[in-house]
Write an enzyme that holds these catalytic residues in place. Structure first.
Site, mmCIF file in Angstrom:
data_model
loop_
_atom_site.group_PDB
_atom_site.id
_atom_site.type_symbol
_atom_site.label_atom_id
_atom_site.label_comp_id
_atom_site.label_asym_id
_atom_site.label_seq_id
_atom_site.Cartn_x
_atom_site.Cartn_y
_atom_site.Cartn_z
ATOM 1 N NE ARG A 1 4.697 -1.902 0.288
ATOM 2 C CZ ARG A 1 3.668 -1.359 0.923
ATOM 3 N NH1 ARG A 1 2.461 -1.899 0.829
ATOM 4 N NH2 ARG A 1 3.823 -0.262 1.651
ATOM 5 C CG HIS B 1 4.930 -3.863 4.850
ATOM 6 N ND1 HIS B 1 6.132 -3.474 4.320
ATOM 7 C CD2 HIS B 1 5.212 -4.498 6.021
ATOM 8 C CE1 HIS B 1 7.116 -3.852 5.124
ATOM 9 N NE2 HIS B 1 6.581 -4.476 6.160
ATOM 10 C CE1 TYR C 1 0.648 2.095 2.914
ATOM 11 C CE2 TYR C 1 -0.302 1.053 4.868
ATOM 12 C CZ TYR C 1 0.447 0.968 3.702
ATOM 13 O OH TYR C 1 0.973 -0.238 3.315
#
Length: 378
Positions: A259, A263, A272
């Protein structure tokens, strides 16, 4: 039926037919899909990439409440739709909007749920695409149920059920695999392993050699494939669909992808993961990979590429124009689709809502408060 256990384990390395530079890895290329299928897939990925871009802009404009982008995962999205026949079913997740569009669902209707409109936003039966599923893995038992029902009726229906790596940590995933294996339901479970369940990396979710290995315990063969290689995806998923259609039962396919964007628009992915990690996966872009191969083979030129871009821009315009139309909600819709025949309680509740709304409407014989204020101002 006795299952050959040696055929259940996935390969150690993902199946790959085109490397990141677009070079064939299958020797003479005999395993590659037909050129027309690859060209169709490239056109679909170009459209999916533009759809992702346009949808993200609509969020920033306040026209969508949220958008879970599949930017970077377009090969998985397009392949999932392309390998199915007209009578088959696709069960998507919230991130699989591009797959639903590739399947033929109106892009404006696909985004209805993410805009905040009622129900799923589209008729699932028209294109045989189940509603987008926001809860993780809850659509998988439903997919098995549809496949099992079709098998009992003697129909050649195959169901392709999509999920992410995070969904494999949910109980519904395991229940669905077990049920499908026991009843030999014609289901292809397609896991898009994009490396993160929101901010949780795969290493914190599973210690298995691959997610494809998770099918073995249930008697479901697993296959690991490069999720950024459309050619490999078409080959593996097509074989899995035909295997299920032939009565051989379910199969689990893991596509390793990434990805590239956050998100959702509410996520800060920089907290992260590193820029270097994202850049490394960007070099494996599925669009660039297939484009390079087709050009090297003389199957793609600038004119055809421009046609793909024009078609993608028309899709973006259709999406933009449709979402920008304000819809006046009808409160009666809240009661219209709960049951096929309204219960007495629903009838009573609808009457109550209509009565309350009628009381709020200004009388035809009396000026509204706004009209009175304007009159006093004059």
């Amino acid at each position: 039926m006795v299952i050959n256990e040696d055929l259940m384990l996935p390969t150690r390395e993902p199946v790959m037919l085109l490397d990141p530079e677009g070079r064939p890895t299958a020797g003479d290329g005999a395993a590659l899909p037909a050129p027309d299928d690859l060209l169709r897939g490239l056109a679909g990925m170009v459209a999916a990439r533009r759809f992702n871009e346009q949808s993200s802009v609509l969020v920033r404009q306040g026209r969508l409440a949220v958008y879970p982008s599949s930017y970077g995962q377009e090969a998985c999205q397009v392949a999932a739709a392309q390998v199915l026949g007209d009578g088959d079913w696709l069960f998507p997740t919230y991130r699989d909007t591009a797959a639903a569009v590739a399947r033929g669902v109106d892009p404006v209707e696909v985004l209805g749920l993410l805009k905040g409109d009622w129900h799923s936003g589209y008729d699932p039966y028209e294109r045989r695409v189940a509603p987008l599923a926001t809860p993780l893995a809850t659509q998988l038992p439903h997919a098995v149920g549809v496949a099992h029902a079709g098998r009992l009726r003697g129909e050649p229906t195959v169901v392709l059920a999509m999920c992410g790596d995070g969904a494999t940590s949910e109980g519904d995933f395991h229940e669905a695999l077990n049920f499908a294996a026991v009843f030999r339901a014609p289901v292809v479970f397609f896991v898009q392993n994009n490396q993160y369940a929101i901010s949780v990396p795969l290493s914190r979710q599973s210690a298995a050699p691959s997610l494809a290995h998770k099918g073995v315990g249930y008697g479901v063969p697993g296959e690991l494939v490069d999720g950024n290689d459309l050619a490999a995806l078409l080959s593996v998923l097509s074989a899995a669909v035909e295997r299920a259609r032939s009565g051989a039962g379910p199969q689990l396919v893991e596509g390793r992808t990434y990805r590239l964007q956050a998100h959702t628009n509410a996520d800060d992915a920089t907290r992260y993961r590193t820029d270097a990690e994202v850049a490394a996966w960007a070099d494996r872009d599925p669009l660039l990979r297939l484009d390079a191969y087709l050009r090297a083979e003389g199957l793609l030129d600038d004119a055809r590429a421009a046609a793909h871009a024009d078609a993608a821009e028309r899709l973006a315009r259709q999406t933009r124009d449709g979402i920008n139309v304000d819809v006046v909600p009808d409160p009666a819709d809240l009661f219209a689709h709960v049951y096929s025949r309204p219960t007495p309680q629903l009838v009573e509740q609808l009457a109550q809502v209509r009565d309350e709304l009628s009381r709020d409407e200004p009388s035809r014989d009396e000026p509204s408060a706004d009209a009175s204020n304007r009159a006093e101002a004059r």
